[in-house]
Design an enzyme around this catalytic site. Structure first.
Site, PDB file in Angstrom:
ATOM      1  N   HIS A 158      -6.290   3.171  -4.047  1.00 46.64           N
ATOM      2  CA  HIS A 158      -6.196   3.350  -2.585  1.00 46.64           C
ATOM      3  C   HIS A 158      -6.544   4.797  -2.212  1.00 46.64           C
ATOM      4  CE1 HIS A 158      -5.064   2.130   1.378  1.00 46.64           C
ATOM      5  NE2 HIS A 158      -3.908   2.748   1.425  1.00 46.64           N
ATOM      6  N   HIS A 205       3.636  -1.986   3.531  1.00 45.44           N
ATOM      7  CA  HIS A 205       3.649  -0.628   2.975  1.00 45.44           C
ATOM      8  C   HIS A 205       4.997  -0.286   2.349  1.00 45.44           C
ATOM      9  CE1 HIS A 205       0.299  -0.386   5.833  1.00 45.44           C
ATOM     10  NE2 HIS A 205      -0.165   0.591   5.078  1.00 45.44           N
ATOM     11  N   HIS A 248      -5.658   9.650   0.391  1.00 43.69           N
ATOM     12  CA  HIS A 248      -5.451   8.825   1.589  1.00 43.69           C
ATOM     13  C   HIS A 248      -5.883   9.573   2.856  1.00 43.69           C
ATOM     14  CE1 HIS A 248      -3.525   5.921   4.316  1.00 43.69           C
ATOM     15  NE2 HIS A 248      -3.469   5.116   3.263  1.00 43.69           N
ATOM     16  N   ASP A 277       0.813  -1.222   0.000  1.00 41.71           N
ATOM     17  CA  ASP A 277       0.000   0.000   0.000  1.00 41.71           C
ATOM     18  C   ASP A 277       0.849   1.277   0.000  1.00 41.71           C
ATOM     19  OD1 ASP A 277      -2.105  -1.732   0.206  1.00 41.71           O
ATOM     20  OD2 ASP A 277      -2.991  -0.793   1.973  1.00 41.71           O
TER      21      ASP A 277
END
Ligand SMILES: [Zn+2]
Length: 232
Positions: free
Chosen positions: A99, A194, A103, A48
């Site tokens: 995503h 991540h 964010h 991510d």
């Protein structure tokens, strides 16, 4: 009203709603796929918060060395800044997924329908500018929203969660992160790690490298599952 009845009437619905918003595995507001069906020793590694000019190229080398295929859930703003990295991910045979555009970790749970739609549409537009039409979406930190299910449905996006994560943004030691990400490993697990500057400097890339080593030691390979394999 008796205290128990008052609690059930006033407090319980709020607790339930909060659970389904904030618990990553909760399915009450949005169906999030947290495993996939397989008879082989394979897992879905998901990365991510990229793309990132330092990490993404090194990750692509690492995945090639391990013969791993993974999914990058990228932030739209980052895709706009580094479209060539999005294209490099696709050229290497990996999947690029959505995503959100900015964010919004702190505000996504209470975002209005318009804001949710904007995050999705801006992210889709950023990825399309880089040449990608994503079909999968992961909300920031797994947080759901009252409006998210419909917003995803009308845009043809599937919500993906995870079954294990490194939690490396909060505390970082390579072995600890890798142990967390591979705890209770089973075929069909979805692992979340991540990339980028939010990962503590000492473990960027290295935690993912250690996860790949652990997977290899246990004869697991990394694949991107087909849509019909996804389960909750
Ligand atoms: Zn994220």
């Amino acid at each position: 009203m008796a205290p128990a009845a008052a609690f059930a009437f006033w407090v319980l619905p709020d607790l339930l709603l909060a659970y389904h918003m904030f618990a990553p595995q909760a399915q009450g507001l949005v169906r999030a796929h947290c495993r996939f069906s397989t008879i082989r020793r394979e897992v879905w590694l998901t990365i991510d918060d990229g793309p990132d000019p330092e990490d993404t190229p090194r990750l692509l080398e690492l995945f090639e060395a391990h013969g791993a295929k993974v999914t990058f859930f990228v932030i739209g703003e980052n895709a706009d800044r580094f479209p060539e990295l999005v294209q490099a991910v696709v050229a290497a045979g990996h999947e690029v997924a959505h995503h959100t555009y900015t964010h919004p970790t702190k505000s996504f749970w209470c975002a209005s329908p318009a804001r949710v739609g904007w995050e999705l549409d801006a992210g889709l537009a950023a990825l399309r500018r880089a040449g990608v039409t994503p079909t999968r979406f992961r909300p920031p930190v797994g947080i759901k929203n009252l409006w998210l299910a419909r917003a995803l449905r009308v845009r043809g996006l599937t919500c993906v969660g995870w079954s294990a994560r490194g939690r490396e943004l909060w505390r970082g030691e390579v072995e600890v992160v890798a142990a967390r990400a591979t705890r209770g490993l089973v075929p069909g697990a979805i692992l979340l790690l991540h990339e980028g500057p939010r990962v503590p400097a000492g473990i960027r890339i290295e935690a993912i490298r250690r996860v790949l080593d652990r997977l290899r030691e246990q004869n697991y390979c990394c694949v991107v599952p087909e849509p019909e394999q996804l389960i909750e």
